[in-house]
Each structure stands twice: as C-alpha cells, then as structure tokens.
Design a protein around this motif. Sequence first.
Motif, PDB file in Angstrom:
ATOM      1  N   MET A  37       0.840  -1.050   0.130  1.00 59.26           N
ATOM      2  CA  MET A  37      -0.057   0.041  -0.105  1.00 59.26           C
ATOM      3  C   MET A  37       0.904   1.252   0.020  1.00 59.26           C
ATOM      4  O   MET A  37       2.208   1.208   0.189  1.00 59.26           O
ATOM      5  CB  MET A  37      -0.890  -0.011   1.044  1.00 59.26           C
ATOM      6  CG  MET A  37      -0.409   0.180   2.552  1.00 59.26           C
ATOM      7  SD  MET A  37       0.003   1.608   3.012  1.00 59.26           S
ATOM      8  CE  MET A  37      -1.691   2.434   3.157  1.00 59.26           C
ATOM      9  N   GLN A  38       0.246   2.167  -0.406  1.00 63.05           N
ATOM     10  CA  GLN A  38       1.102   3.626  -0.613  1.00 63.05           C
ATOM     11  C   GLN A  38       0.391   4.524   0.490  1.00 63.05           C
ATOM     12  O   GLN A  38      -1.026   4.788   0.539  1.00 63.05           O
ATOM     13  CB  GLN A  38       0.866   4.203  -1.855  1.00 63.05           C
ATOM     14  CG  GLN A  38       1.539   5.367  -2.173  1.00 63.05           C
ATOM     15  CD  GLN A  38       1.639   5.961  -3.862  1.00 63.05           C
ATOM     16  OE1 GLN A  38       2.605   6.237  -4.065  1.00 63.05           O
ATOM     17  NE2 GLN A  38       0.625   5.838  -4.385  1.00 63.05           N
ATOM     18  N   LEU A  39       1.245   5.334   1.348  1.00 68.15           N
ATOM     19  CA  LEU A  39       0.718   6.296   2.333  1.00 68.15           C
ATOM     20  C   LEU A  39       1.217   7.721   1.637  1.00 68.15           C
ATOM     21  O   LEU A  39       2.711   7.893   1.396  1.00 68.15           O
ATOM     22  CB  LEU A  39       1.252   5.897   3.268  1.00 68.15           C
ATOM     23  CG  LEU A  39       0.644   6.574   4.693  1.00 68.15           C
ATOM     24  CD1 LEU A  39      -0.816   6.252   4.928  1.00 68.15           C
ATOM     25  CD2 LEU A  39       1.415   5.978   6.033  1.00 68.15           C
ATOM     26  N   LEU A  40       0.510   8.725   1.420  1.00 70.75           N
ATOM     27  CA  LEU A  40       0.907   9.839   1.149  1.00 70.75           C
ATOM     28  C   LEU A  40       0.752  10.740   2.398  1.00 70.75           C
ATOM     29  O   LEU A  40      -0.317  11.108   3.006  1.00 70.75           O
ATOM     30  CB  LEU A  40       0.053  10.782   0.050  1.00 70.75           C
ATOM     31  CG  LEU A  40      -0.278  10.009  -1.310  1.00 70.75           C
ATOM     32  CD1 LEU A  40      -1.027  10.495  -2.059  1.00 70.75           C
ATOM     33  CD2 LEU A  40       1.257   9.628  -1.762  1.00 70.75           C
ATOM     34  N   LEU A  41       1.802  11.505   2.927  1.00 73.69           N
ATOM     35  CA  LEU A  41       2.004  12.072   4.266  1.00 73.69           C
ATOM     36  C   LEU A  41       1.944  13.551   3.477  1.00 73.69           C
ATOM     37  O   LEU A  41       2.870  13.807   2.963  1.00 73.69           O
ATOM     38  CB  LEU A  41       3.279  11.963   5.130  1.00 73.69           C
ATOM     39  CG  LEU A  41       3.106  10.303   5.704  1.00 73.69           C
ATOM     40  CD1 LEU A  41       4.415  10.298   6.522  1.00 73.69           C
ATOM     41  CD2 LEU A  41       1.955  10.039   6.439  1.00 73.69           C
ATOM     42  N   VAL A  42       0.848  14.299   3.844  1.00 78.61           N
ATOM     43  CA  VAL A  42       1.189  15.666   3.412  1.00 78.61           C
ATOM     44  C   VAL A  42       1.067  16.710   4.503  1.00 78.61           C
ATOM     45  O   VAL A  42       0.145  16.657   5.404  1.00 78.61           O
ATOM     46  CB  VAL A  42      -0.224  16.066   2.504  1.00 78.61           C
ATOM     47  CG1 VAL A  42      -0.451  17.430   1.890  1.00 78.61           C
ATOM     48  CG2 VAL A  42      -0.564  14.829   1.629  1.00 78.61           C
ATOM     49  N   ARG A  43       1.986  17.355   4.462  1.00 76.90           N
ATOM     50  CA  ARG A  43       1.923  18.502   5.446  1.00 76.90           C
ATOM     51  C   ARG A  43       0.826  19.626   5.184  1.00 76.90           C
ATOM     52  O   ARG A  43       0.413  19.963   4.229  1.00 76.90           O
ATOM     53  CB  ARG A  43       3.429  19.388   5.679  1.00 76.90           C
ATOM     54  CG  ARG A  43       3.446  20.382   6.906  1.00 76.90           C
ATOM     55  CD  ARG A  43       4.918  21.210   6.923  1.00 76.90           C
ATOM     56  NE  ARG A  43       4.701  22.012   8.002  1.00 76.90           N
ATOM     57  CZ  ARG A  43       5.434  23.072   8.152  1.00 76.90           C
ATOM     58  NH1 ARG A  43       6.270  23.498   7.208  1.00 76.90           N
ATOM     59  NH2 ARG A  43       5.393  23.897   8.967  1.00 76.90           N
ATOM     60  N   HIS A  44       0.255  20.052   6.156  1.00 77.73           N
ATOM     61  CA  HIS A  44      -0.703  21.028   6.194  1.00 77.73           C
ATOM     62  C   HIS A  44      -0.118  22.441   5.605  1.00 77.73           C
ATOM     63  O   HIS A  44       1.308  22.788   5.410  1.00 77.73           O
ATOM     64  CB  HIS A  44      -1.143  21.678   7.604  1.00 77.73           C
ATOM     65  CG  HIS A  44      -0.211  22.243   8.412  1.00 77.73           C
ATOM     66  ND1 HIS A  44       0.326  23.691   8.365  1.00 77.73           N
ATOM     67  CD2 HIS A  44       0.706  21.639   9.396  1.00 77.73           C
ATOM     68  CE1 HIS A  44       1.223  23.943   9.070  1.00 77.73           C
ATOM     69  NE2 HIS A  44       1.491  22.598   9.899  1.00 77.73           N
ATOM     70  N   ALA A  45      -1.026  22.975   4.802  1.00 77.53           N
ATOM     71  CA  ALA A  45      -0.771  24.345   4.185  1.00 77.53           C
ATOM     72  C   ALA A  45      -0.536  25.536   5.054  1.00 77.53           C
ATOM     73  O   ALA A  45      -0.417  25.280   6.419  1.00 77.53           O
ATOM     74  CB  ALA A  45      -1.847  24.662   3.118  1.00 77.53           C
ATOM     75  N   LEU A  46       0.032  26.671   4.754  1.00 78.17           N
ATOM     76  CA  LEU A  46       0.231  27.748   5.491  1.00 78.17           C
ATOM     77  C   LEU A  46      -0.645  28.242   6.285  1.00 78.17           C
ATOM     78  O   LEU A  46      -1.664  28.858   5.906  1.00 78.17           O
ATOM     79  CB  LEU A  46       1.024  28.724   4.720  1.00 78.17           C
ATOM     80  CG  LEU A  46       1.637  30.113   5.464  1.00 78.17           C
ATOM     81  CD1 LEU A  46       2.620  29.881   6.275  1.00 78.17           C
ATOM     82  CD2 LEU A  46       1.641  31.247   4.231  1.00 78.17           C
ATOM     83  N   PRO A  47      -0.564  28.326   7.758  1.00 80.76           N
ATOM     84  CA  PRO A  47      -1.711  28.733   8.709  1.00 80.76           C
ATOM     85  C   PRO A  47      -1.399  30.269   8.923  1.00 80.76           C
ATOM     86  O   PRO A  47      -0.461  30.788   8.748  1.00 80.76           O
ATOM     87  CB  PRO A  47      -1.484  27.761   9.828  1.00 80.76           C
ATOM     88  CG  PRO A  47       0.116  27.620   9.987  1.00 80.76           C
ATOM     89  CD  PRO A  47       0.431  27.385   8.520  1.00 80.76           C
TER      90      PRO A  47
END
Length: 199
Positions: free
Chosen positions: A1-11
């Motif tokens: 399986m594949q996991l895409l870890l996405v950091r949040h955008a600019l807060p």
Amino acid sequence: MQLLLVRHALPLRSEAGQGSDPDLSAEGIEQAKRLPDALSRFPVTRVVSSPQRRAIQTGQPLADALGLSIEIDERLAEYDRDLAHYTPIEEASKEDLQRLMDGHLPGAVDEDAFLARVTAGIDDVVAAAGHDETVAVFSHGGVINAMVHSIMKTERLLCVQVDYAGVTRLLKSRAGGLGVASINGTEHVWDLLPRNLRW
C-alpha cells in the motif's frame, strides 16, 4: 500500500493565549486548492487527518474532489498542539530555529512519547489498508519527520525539510515494512512557498 503524508498548508499565526490550532491563511487556502490536481495520479481511497484545523482544512479540497469524508486520528496531531500559540517557522526566534536545526522538539515535549504516539497512529492506518490502496494523511512537519526518522533510523528526530503542502510518500512492502519512496514533493506549490517568494 501507499501512504501520502501531506504537511498542512500555511496557517495563520496565533497570539499568546489563542492556542496552537489556527486556521489556514489566504496563501494556505491557495496551496490546499492545488492538492486535488497534484495528487490526481494517485488512486486515493481514504483521507485521514490530524485533529488540528490547519491539517483538516488542507485535506478538505482533496476529500471534496474525491467524495470522501475525512477520518480524524488524534494521534497524528503535532507536538505543539498544547502550546499557548502557533508561530510559523518563518517567524520563529533564533533560539527556536537553532533548536529545530539541531533536530530537537521543544524542551517540554517528551520526544519518545511523541514518536510512539505518531508511529502507533500510522501503523493503524497502514494495517487497515488493503495492499493496493493509497491513503492520504494530512498532518504536520514533526509528524512526517517522526515517520521518516523511525523508518530510516536517522540520527535526529527532525531530520528533513518539510514544506507547506509538501508530499512525502511511504510504501509498504509485501513483507510488511514501510519504506520512504520520496520526501517533500512541492512542485505543485513551489511558487507559493514563503522561502521561494524571497528569490
């Protein structure tokens, strides 16, 4: 399986006493809007998020585009979730920047407990996924660093640069272990990253 870890955008920045869970800034909203197209080549079947607003708001455009709900996992919260305020890295003090460059979390944070919490959350996401599934996880720089550190056995916990809306790919092998396929893909938001606006 594949996991895409996405950091949040600019807060947004929050002030003392406002807590460390700000909404996305206008720039962050634009970054998040680019994620459905950027991730369209991946067959995402689930969207999971940290409980913090900046992560949920970053994942919402992708979830909406795919007609999926966002699953919240408390264990994927950032190490700063209980601090009195949130300061974007671009506004951090020299002392805080040096601490981060040295690879350390704030002194009040139990690094071992943080690492154990994050890896347990990711392990459960992976365990619930089928072999051919791709899961997008919206979280934070510290969380992504914790996973890269855990998998690659790096010397420092904070071991990689993770930009706003950056995508890190993990792959689960048939033997069951996770491997790092790529770190901090940012082509989709290159022109919207604060560090690149200076050039």
